[in-house]
Design an enzyme around this catalytic site. Structure first.
Site, short mmCIF file in Angstrom:
data_model
loop_
_atom_site.label_atom_id
_atom_site.label_comp_id
_atom_site.label_asym_id
_atom_site.label_seq_id
_atom_site.Cartn_x
_atom_site.Cartn_y
_atom_site.Cartn_z
N ASP A 141 1.38 -6.02 9.02
CA ASP A 141 2.55 -6.88 8.90
C ASP A 141 3.83 -6.06 8.97
O ASP A 141 4.58 -5.94 7.99
CB ASP A 141 2.52 -7.70 7.61
CG ASP A 141 3.29 -9.01 7.78
OD1 ASP A 141 3.24 -9.60 8.88
OD2 ASP A 141 3.97 -9.44 6.84
N HIS A 165 2.73 -11.47 2.88
CA HIS A 165 3.06 -10.17 3.48
C HIS A 165 1.94 -9.16 3.26
O HIS A 165 1.56 -8.41 4.17
CB HIS A 165 4.37 -9.68 2.87
CG HIS A 165 4.99 -8.50 3.56
ND1 HIS A 165 5.03 -8.37 4.94
CD2 HIS A 165 5.61 -7.39 3.06
CE1 HIS A 165 5.66 -7.24 5.25
NE2 HIS A 165 6.00 -6.63 4.13
N SER A 168 4.21 -2.63 6.54
CA SER A 168 5.55 -3.17 6.49
C SER A 168 6.55 -2.21 7.14
O SER A 168 6.45 -1.89 8.32
CB SER A 168 5.94 -3.49 5.04
OG SER A 168 7.16 -4.18 4.97
#
Length: 440
Positions: free
Chosen positions: A174, A244, A150
């Site tokens: 991601d 996610h 992330s």
């Protein structure tokens, strides 16, 4: 909310200065516990960074050693002759240790003989002082592989910039999307940040970035709405985070299993599902990229192309991997309307389905069907010619055609296998045929 790109750059600069001052003093070393762990931050304490490097080595994968300078490495088991992999977590809402990190570290150490450094930046989650990593560790840039989750993917990208793009590899799981999709390449992960940059996209409609940011960008199941994840708000936190975090679990699974997570370059997800992209000739010269610890993702060409979107389908749970097959239907006669045929592969009471649409006034239609079972274990194929929805009387329309299939990548037409007899289909009636494909 996660900090914006400008704020991350500010904190990285500040941390570099902090490290250069803090690590060069002559203060006596602080006594350390036998095994170190992540901190727990209090959300009311502000954003004091308090960043930690926790070193894990193959001989002791469950025990992290706090590394603050070269003196700590002497008794830590760090091996400068091995590659070094750094894991950077993302934004932490509650200020707690990531739930996935322990399994990630253990799996990584089982999969490869390397030093693994987990970066604990629970306090702040905005930047990390990596410019001193080379000096502290005494290793070459090309041996360093950063795995960023992330927001941590963009932090890894900024670290890569500080090394002039000479780090060996950056893997973005991601990469964060909010405030980064429109950011400049200096403010986010991009293909210039390492010798090889890859990104796995699983939540492009929410927390993940929508644009390609590496040499190879995997858009898993189109990049959003992962199978098995909740689709309604009532699921709470799982609804928000499941897509996610799927990138993390996919990567862990790729390290644990030998089944393929292979992807195929295509202009769009819909074009991929429609069977328009069957091999990896353009631009990878048939070397299809794969998720996992494969050199350059299995891509064997130089120089590497940039920002190539690749697509794959997965199952809803580990090990996630699917085989992809082309399915084709060739009509004997033209029709004045679209022809829709549902195709189902069956094996040991497990079924996998897809749909072929043949546009009106055309004879040929194709699509992609994903199946967890190897193709040679598929023993039956079923067809259902969709009705034209005539409500006043039963649709008795029939069609005749030829069915063929091939396992991707389809590099040669010799791989295509067709049913020996024509397929006769009546609207809304299921027809079954045996499918015999030899195992290679």
């Amino acid at each position: 909310m996660p900090p914006g790109p400008w704020k991350s750059r500010f904190w990285v600069g500040g941390l570099l200065l902090w490290l250069s001052v803090g690590s060069s003093g002559n203060a006596p070393p602080t006594p350390q516990p036998k095994c170190a762990d992540f901190q727990n931050a209090n959300v009311f304490e502000g954003t004091d960074l308090k960043v930690q490097f926790l070193l894990f080595v193959p001989s002791n994968p469950n025990c992290g050693k706090l590394v603050e300078g070269s003196s700590d490495l002497q008794n830590s088991g760090f091996n400068a002759t091995l590659g070094t992999k750094l894991i950077i977590h993302g934004f932490s809402v509650l200020g707690t240790k990531p739930s996935w990190i322990d399994k990630f570290i253990r799996t990584l150490l089982r999969a490869t003989n390397a030093n693994v450094i987990a970066v604990d930046w629970i306090y702040g989650s905005t930047g990390v002082y990596f410019s001193a990593v080379k000096n502290v560790l005494g290793v070459s840039e090309s041996s360093i592989h950063i795995i960023g989750v992330s927001l941590g993917a963009h932090v890894g990208g900024m670290v890569g910039q500080l090394f002039g793009g000479q780090l060996g590899q950056i893997t973005g799981l991601d990469p964060a999307g909010p405030e980064y999709t429109s950011a400049s390449v200096e403010e986010r992960l991009d293909a210039g940040d390492a010798l090889f940059v890859e990104a796995i996209h699983t939540d492009t409609d929410n927390f993940g970035i929508r644009i390609p940011v590496g040499h190879v960008d995997y858009f898993v199941n189109g990049g959003q709405d992962q199978p098995g994840c909740p689709t309604y708000f009532y699921a709470g936190y799982s609804y928000l985070i499941c897509d996610h975090m799927r990138a993390v679990h996919l990567y862990i699974s790729a390290l644990e299993n030998s089944c393929p997570l292979m992807a195929f370059p295509c202009d769009s997800y819909n074009a991929f599902l429609a069977g328009h992209c069957l091999d990896c000739f353009n631009p990878f010269l048939l070397s299809c990229p794969r998720i996992g610890l494969v050199e350059q993702g299995g891509v064997k060409i130089e120089p590497l192309p940039k920002e190539v979107k690749v697509y794959l389908l997965t199952t809803s749970k580990a090990p996630y991997c699917m085989h992809h097959s082309l399915v084709e239907f060739h009509l004997k006669e033209l029709r004045k309307k679209d022809t829709n045929i549902e195709v189902t592969f069956l094996s040991s009471n497990v079924s996998f389905s897809s749909r072929i649409t043949i546009p009106k006034q055309q004879l040929h239609g194709k699509g992609i069907i994903a199946h967890a079972t190897p193709q040679c274990q598929i023993n039956q194929v079923k067809f259902k010619f969709q009705s034209s929805n005539r409500v006043w009387r039963k649709d008795r329309t029939t069609i005749i055609g030829k069915f063929c299939t091939a396992l991707l990548p389809v590099n040669h037409r010799e791989k295509v296998i067709c049913l020996p007899e024509p397929v006769n289909l009546q609207a809304s009636v299921t027809a079954s045929h045996d499918l015999k494909i030899a195992c290679v």
